[in-house]
Write a protein that holds these residues in place. Structure first.
Motif, PDB file in Angstrom:
ATOM      1  N   THR A 274       0.830  -1.207   0.000  1.00  0.00           N
ATOM      2  CA  THR A 274       0.000   0.000   0.000  1.00  0.00           C
ATOM      3  C   THR A 274       0.863   1.256   0.000  1.00  0.00           C
ATOM      4  OG1 THR A 274      -1.768  -1.161   1.189  1.00  0.00           O
ATOM      5  CG2 THR A 274      -1.806   1.238   1.244  1.00  0.00           C
ATOM      6  N   ARG A 275       1.929   1.239   0.797  1.00  0.00           N
ATOM      7  CA  ARG A 275       2.824   2.396   0.839  1.00  0.00           C
ATOM      8  C   ARG A 275       3.511   2.599  -0.509  1.00  0.00           C
ATOM      9  NH1 ARG A 275       4.302   0.309   5.988  1.00  0.00           N
ATOM     10  NH2 ARG A 275       6.290  -0.419   5.142  1.00  0.00           N
ATOM     11  N   VAL A 276       3.896   1.502  -1.150  1.00  0.00           N
ATOM     12  CA  VAL A 276       4.512   1.605  -2.478  1.00  0.00           C
ATOM     13  C   VAL A 276       3.539   2.222  -3.465  1.00  0.00           C
ATOM     14  CG1 VAL A 276       5.363   0.269  -4.440  1.00  0.00           C
ATOM     15  CG2 VAL A 276       6.140  -0.285  -2.141  1.00  0.00           C
ATOM     16  N   ASP A 277       2.291   1.711  -3.471  1.00  0.00           N
ATOM     17  CA  ASP A 277       1.289   2.232  -4.406  1.00  0.00           C
ATOM     18  C   ASP A 277       1.014   3.713  -4.163  1.00  0.00           C
ATOM     19  OD1 ASP A 277       0.993  -0.128  -5.776  1.00  0.00           O
ATOM     20  OD2 ASP A 277      -0.685  -0.833  -4.556  1.00  0.00           O
ATOM     21  N   LYS A 278       0.944   4.102  -2.902  1.00  0.00           N
ATOM     22  CA  LYS A 278       0.691   5.511  -2.593  1.00  0.00           C
ATOM     23  C   LYS A 278       1.829   6.390  -3.095  1.00  0.00           C
ATOM     24  CE  LYS A 278      -2.366   5.039   1.428  1.00  0.00           C
ATOM     25  NZ  LYS A 278      -2.499   5.242   2.896  1.00  0.00           N
ATOM     26  N   GLY A 294       9.782  16.717  -7.121  1.00  0.00           N
ATOM     27  CA  GLY A 294       8.905  16.058  -6.159  1.00  0.00           C
ATOM     28  C   GLY A 294       8.563  14.647  -6.606  1.00  0.00           C
ATOM     29  N   ALA A 295       8.358  14.458  -7.908  1.00  0.00           N
ATOM     30  CA  ALA A 295       8.061  13.132  -8.439  1.00  0.00           C
ATOM     31  C   ALA A 295       9.242  12.194  -8.239  1.00  0.00           C
ATOM     32  CB  ALA A 295       7.705  13.230  -9.918  1.00  0.00           C
ATOM     33  N   ARG A 296      10.470  12.706  -8.471  1.00  0.00           N
ATOM     34  CA  ARG A 296      11.668  11.879  -8.272  1.00  0.00           C
ATOM     35  C   ARG A 296      11.771  11.409  -6.818  1.00  0.00           C
ATOM     36  NH1 ARG A 296      14.112  15.703 -11.811  1.00  0.00           N
ATOM     37  NH2 ARG A 296      14.853  14.720 -13.742  1.00  0.00           N
ATOM     38  N   VAL A 297      11.469  12.304  -5.892  1.00  0.00           N
ATOM     39  CA  VAL A 297      11.538  11.958  -4.470  1.00  0.00           C
ATOM     40  C   VAL A 297      10.577  10.818  -4.154  1.00  0.00           C
ATOM     41  CG1 VAL A 297      11.059  12.776  -2.133  1.00  0.00           C
ATOM     42  CG2 VAL A 297      12.346  14.224  -3.723  1.00  0.00           C
ATOM     43  N   LYS A 298       9.368  10.884  -4.688  1.00  0.00           N
ATOM     44  CA  LYS A 298       8.371   9.842  -4.428  1.00  0.00           C
ATOM     45  C   LYS A 298       8.747   8.524  -5.097  1.00  0.00           C
ATOM     46  CE  LYS A 298       5.576  11.699  -1.591  1.00  0.00           C
ATOM     47  NZ  LYS A 298       5.384  11.087  -0.255  1.00  0.00           N
ATOM     48  N   LEU A 299       9.324   8.598  -6.293  1.00  0.00           N
ATOM     49  CA  LEU A 299       9.772   7.371  -6.953  1.00  0.00           C
ATOM     50  C   LEU A 299      10.895   6.709  -6.167  1.00  0.00           C
ATOM     51  CD1 LEU A 299       9.723   8.559 -10.670  1.00  0.00           C
ATOM     52  CD2 LEU A 299       8.198   6.870  -9.636  1.00  0.00           C
ATOM     53  N   LEU A 300      11.805   7.537  -5.635  1.00  0.00           N
ATOM     54  CA  LEU A 300      12.885   7.002  -4.805  1.00  0.00           C
ATOM     55  C   LEU A 300      12.323   6.387  -3.528  1.00  0.00           C
ATOM     56  CD1 LEU A 300      15.898   6.609  -4.332  1.00  0.00           C
ATOM     57  CD2 LEU A 300      15.963   8.890  -3.289  1.00  0.00           C
ATOM     58  N   GLU A 301      11.275   6.997  -2.978  1.00  0.00           N
ATOM     59  CA  GLU A 301      10.626   6.446  -1.782  1.00  0.00           C
ATOM     60  C   GLU A 301      10.044   5.068  -2.085  1.00  0.00           C
ATOM     61  OE1 GLU A 301       6.553   7.385   0.690  1.00  0.00           O
ATOM     62  OE2 GLU A 301       7.822   9.110   0.135  1.00  0.00           O
ATOM     63  N   ASP A 304      12.903   2.574  -2.330  1.00  0.00           N
ATOM     64  CA  ASP A 304      13.436   2.207  -1.018  1.00  0.00           C
ATOM     65  C   ASP A 304      12.518   1.227  -0.295  1.00  0.00           C
ATOM     66  OD1 ASP A 304      15.685   3.748  -1.333  1.00  0.00           O
ATOM     67  OD2 ASP A 304      14.852   5.508  -0.322  1.00  0.00           O
ATOM     68  N   LEU A 305      11.198   1.379  -0.503  1.00  0.00           N
ATOM     69  CA  LEU A 305      10.239   0.498   0.147  1.00  0.00           C
ATOM     70  C   LEU A 305      10.267  -0.911  -0.445  1.00  0.00           C
ATOM     71  CD1 LEU A 305       7.182   2.926   0.439  1.00  0.00           C
ATOM     72  CD2 LEU A 305       8.395   1.883   2.363  1.00  0.00           C
ATOM     73  N   HIS A 306      10.462  -1.000  -1.764  1.00  0.00           N
ATOM     74  CA  HIS A 306      10.376  -2.310  -2.417  1.00  0.00           C
ATOM     75  C   HIS A 306      11.356  -2.348  -3.592  1.00  0.00           C
ATOM     76  CE1 HIS A 306       8.818  -6.175  -3.232  1.00  0.00           C
ATOM     77  NE2 HIS A 306       7.620  -5.986  -2.739  1.00  0.00           N
ATOM     78  N   PRO A 307      12.651  -2.522  -3.313  1.00  0.00           N
ATOM     79  CA  PRO A 307      13.663  -2.432  -4.368  1.00  0.00           C
ATOM     80  C   PRO A 307      13.639  -3.569  -5.386  1.00  0.00           C
ATOM     81  CG  PRO A 307      14.661  -3.068  -2.277  1.00  0.00           C
ATOM     82  CD  PRO A 307      13.248  -2.703  -1.974  1.00  0.00           C
ATOM     83  N   ARG A 308      12.833  -4.608  -5.158  1.00  0.00           N
ATOM     84  CA  ARG A 308      12.741  -5.691  -6.139  1.00  0.00           C
ATOM     85  C   ARG A 308      11.336  -5.810  -6.721  1.00  0.00           C
ATOM     86  NH1 ARG A 308      16.579  -8.976  -7.240  1.00  0.00           N
ATOM     87  NH2 ARG A 308      15.189 -10.673  -7.809  1.00  0.00           N
TER      88      ARG A 308
END
Length: 396
Positions: A274-278, A294-301, A304-308
């Motif tokens: 859910t956090r990844v989807d958000k 801002g989009a780059r920051v969220k994509l990096l987030e 980090d949550l699900h690197p695979r």
């Protein structure tokens, strides 16, 4: 497996099963498994009957210890179930029938009596004749509970009863129980069964049917599975702390290593998804508002949550193709995504777009054709191949 442990890859054989010969033939004819074909066995299996498959494997290898890992995705809710009304010491089964609404004059509307229509529908039907085109609109569904002999009910002792002294309506997932039992018998020592499916974990939910083309599913009573296998001697069942919407996942086996249970719970935790989807959805919104940083920051987030997670790489690749053009980055992220999910037509098209915009038309067409190899009906891939041919002046 090959990337992480080459020796383990050399010892691994992957058995793909399906009830549909057409599905197996489609997979056999695709290029998805090309580089692994010597390690892949395709077999038709009508769950939960695994006997013919295990007999074949043991005939080839008499000392075969069983499966180390069995994975089932959207299998359990395709198996038989029944809805029961549970009363003290009594079971009643919901019986459902479909019939033409008695208020409808069938002969005036369809040119046939109700009995003649019923006789037609009992035969082999390949489409409805023109005069019957709106027949489904006059069907009504009727249901009633009828007494059921406990001895004739599969897994009757495992029927849940949330009401000790009153009646309750429960989903009895006896087909899922039978399948799990059959799989557990085929596991090697230390082997595990991972099953993901649509369903419920409440004691008495409101059941919802889901229709997928010609198939109909009601889901699995995971509360029942937890109760049955959570108390069965010699069996371990584990669930993630959070489910992902209506999708539930369970890990089952004998004595399962605690590290494996912890890894399972981390990987399949619904809150993580859910956090990844958000994060991905917020990145898409920010990119649409031209807030690229801002989009780059969220994509990096999300990364980090699900690197695979291949969907993360898909979104990052799309960002670098369409929002903040950097085609080298797009190709790099897209190819990592394809390494994780080589059957994603969307990723193949994204890589193709990055190549196309970089001027590498032949390589782009090759990527688009890879999408079409996976799904010949992929409209986007077909159109993209046409763009490549137009770019080269090939109008035939």
């Amino acid at each position: 497996i090959r990337e992480r442990d080459a020796a383990l890859y050399e010892r691994t054989r992957y058995v793909v099963t399906d009830a549909s010969p057409a599905m197996l033939e489609s997979l056999r004819n695709s290029s998805v498994l090309d580089e692994h074909r010597e390690r892949v066995l395709l077999r038709q299996v009508l769950a939960p009957d695994l006997g013919p498959l295990t007999a074949e494997l043991r005939a080839e290898e008499p000392d075969w210890p069983g499966f180390d890992l069995v994975v089932a995705n959207y299998l359990l809710d395709s198996l038989p179930f029944t809805i029961l009304q549970v009363r003290p010491d009594e079971l009643f089964e919901l019986r459902v029938r479909t019939r033409i609404d008695p208020a409808v004059d069938a002969r005036a509307r369809f040119g046939s009596s109700t009995e003649e229509i019923a006789e037609f529908l009992r035969g082999p039907v390949n489409g409805l004749p023109d005069e019957f085109h709106d027949l489904p609109a006059v069907f009504v569904v009727e249901g009633r509970y009828e007494p059921l002999e406990r001895a004739a009910t599969p897994y009757a002792d495992d029927v849940p009863n949330p009401h000790a002294d009153a009646e309750g309506v429960v989903l009895h997932s006896h087909g899922a129980l039978g399948c799990i039992d059959a799989v557990l018998e085929t596991l090697a020592p230390g082997g595990v069964f991972v099953a993901s499916d649509y369903g419920y974990d409440e004691a008495e939910p409101v059941y919802h049917y889901q229709q997928f083309r010609t198939s109909l599913a009601i889901g699995v009573n995971f509360a029942q599975l937890d109760a049955v296998y959570g108390t069965r001697e010699g069996v371990t069942i584990a669930a993630p702390e959070h489910r992902c919407g209506s999708l539930h996942t369970r890990l089952l086996g004998g004595a399962i290593d605690e590290t494996a249970v912890a890894d399972f719970r981390e990987i399949f935790d619904g809150e993580g998804f859910t956090r990844v989807d958000k994060a991905l959805d917020e990145a898409l919104r920010l990119a649409g508002d031209r807030d690229l940083e801002g989009a780059r920051v969220k994509l990096l987030e999300a990364y980090d949550l699900h690197p695979r997670c291949w969907r993360v790489y898909q979104r990052i690749a799309a960002f670098y193709v369409y929002s903040a053009p950097d085609y080298a980055e797009a190709m790099a992220f897209g190819r990592v995504g394809l390494a994780l999910n080589p059957v994603s037509t969307h990723l193949w098209n994204l890589v193709g777009d990055a190549l196309f915009y970089s001027g590498e038309i032949d390589a782009a067409e090759e990527a688009y054709r890879s999408a079409l190899t996976i799904d010949p009906r992929d409209v986007r891939g077909t159109i993209n191949v046409a763009y490549c041919q137009i770019e080269r002046g090939d109008f035939e």
